[in-house]
Design a protein around this motif. Structure first.
Motif, PDB file in Angstrom:
ATOM      1  N   PRO A   1     -53.080 -42.731 -18.768  1.00  0.00           N
ATOM      2  CA  PRO A   1     -52.142 -41.841 -19.459  1.00  0.00           C
ATOM      3  C   PRO A   1     -50.810 -42.521 -19.765  1.00  0.00           C
ATOM      4  CG  PRO A   1     -53.163 -40.708 -17.613  1.00  0.00           C
ATOM      5  CD  PRO A   1     -53.565 -42.153 -17.516  1.00  0.00           C
TER       6      PRO A   1
ATOM      7  N   SER B   1     -56.667 -36.449 -17.683  1.00  0.00           N
ATOM      8  CA  SER B   1     -55.257 -36.312 -18.058  1.00  0.00           C
ATOM      9  C   SER B   1     -55.026 -34.968 -18.747  1.00  0.00           C
ATOM     10  CB  SER B   1     -54.831 -37.463 -18.972  1.00  0.00           C
ATOM     11  OG  SER B   1     -55.611 -37.484 -20.143  1.00  0.00           O
ATOM     12  N   ASP B   2     -53.798 -34.730 -19.128  1.00  0.00           N
ATOM     13  CA  ASP B   2     -53.371 -33.491 -19.789  1.00  0.00           C
ATOM     14  C   ASP B   2     -53.660 -32.252 -18.947  1.00  0.00           C
ATOM     15  OD1 ASP B   2     -52.540 -34.966 -22.062  1.00  0.00           O
ATOM     16  OD2 ASP B   2     -54.585 -34.917 -22.846  1.00  0.00           O
TER      17      ASP B   2
ATOM     18  N   TYR C   1     -57.893 -30.314 -15.941  1.00  0.00           N
ATOM     19  CA  TYR C   1     -57.534 -31.378 -16.872  1.00  0.00           C
ATOM     20  C   TYR C   1     -58.227 -31.125 -18.205  1.00  0.00           C
ATOM     21  CZ  TYR C   1     -55.443 -33.897 -13.018  1.00  0.00           C
ATOM     22  OH  TYR C   1     -54.630 -34.254 -11.981  1.00  0.00           O
ATOM     23  N   ARG C   2     -57.470 -31.206 -19.275  1.00  0.00           N
ATOM     24  CA  ARG C   2     -58.011 -30.945 -20.613  1.00  0.00           C
ATOM     25  C   ARG C   2     -58.688 -32.159 -21.214  1.00  0.00           C
ATOM     26  NH1 ARG C   2     -53.288 -28.942 -24.072  1.00  0.00           N
ATOM     27  NH2 ARG C   2     -52.230 -30.540 -22.896  1.00  0.00           N
ATOM     28  N   SER C   3     -58.453 -33.333 -20.658  1.00  0.00           N
ATOM     29  CA  SER C   3     -59.007 -34.561 -21.226  1.00  0.00           C
ATOM     30  C   SER C   3     -59.606 -35.421 -20.129  1.00  0.00           C
ATOM     31  CB  SER C   3     -57.897 -35.336 -21.949  1.00  0.00           C
ATOM     32  OG  SER C   3     -58.395 -36.535 -22.477  1.00  0.00           O
TER      33      SER C   3
ATOM     34  N   GLU D   1     -53.480 -28.637 -17.316  1.00  0.00           N
ATOM     35  CA  GLU D   1     -53.006 -27.327 -17.759  1.00  0.00           C
ATOM     36  C   GLU D   1     -53.739 -26.251 -16.962  1.00  0.00           C
ATOM     37  OE1 GLU D   1     -53.824 -24.967 -21.691  1.00  0.00           O
ATOM     38  OE2 GLU D   1     -52.182 -26.395 -22.022  1.00  0.00           O
TER      39      GLU D   1
END
Length: 59
Positions: free
Chosen positions: A42, A20-21, A27-29, A23
């Motif tokens: 999410p 998720s997240d 994905y940062r997560s 950018e």
């Protein structure tokens, strides 16, 4: 923005991973859980996935 959440079900590893997240194309997560554990999806999806039944499909 991209895809807000990505769910990977890995039968060989008997695990579920949620990314998720997003950018800049990544994905940062990421959260991984073995089959049988619950995993939080999410906020855009808004529920917890119970993976107990996935054990039946593991290699």
């Amino acid at each position: 923005m991209g895809i807000a959440g990505y769910l990977l079900i890995d039968r060989e590893a008997a695990a579920v991973t949620v990314y998720s997240d997003p950018e800049d194309g990544t994905y940062r997560s990421g959260t991984a859980r073995p089959f049988g554990a619950a995993i939080e999806l999410p906020d855009s999806v808004g529920f917890t996935l119970v993976t107990e039944n996935l054990k039946d499909f593991a290699d």
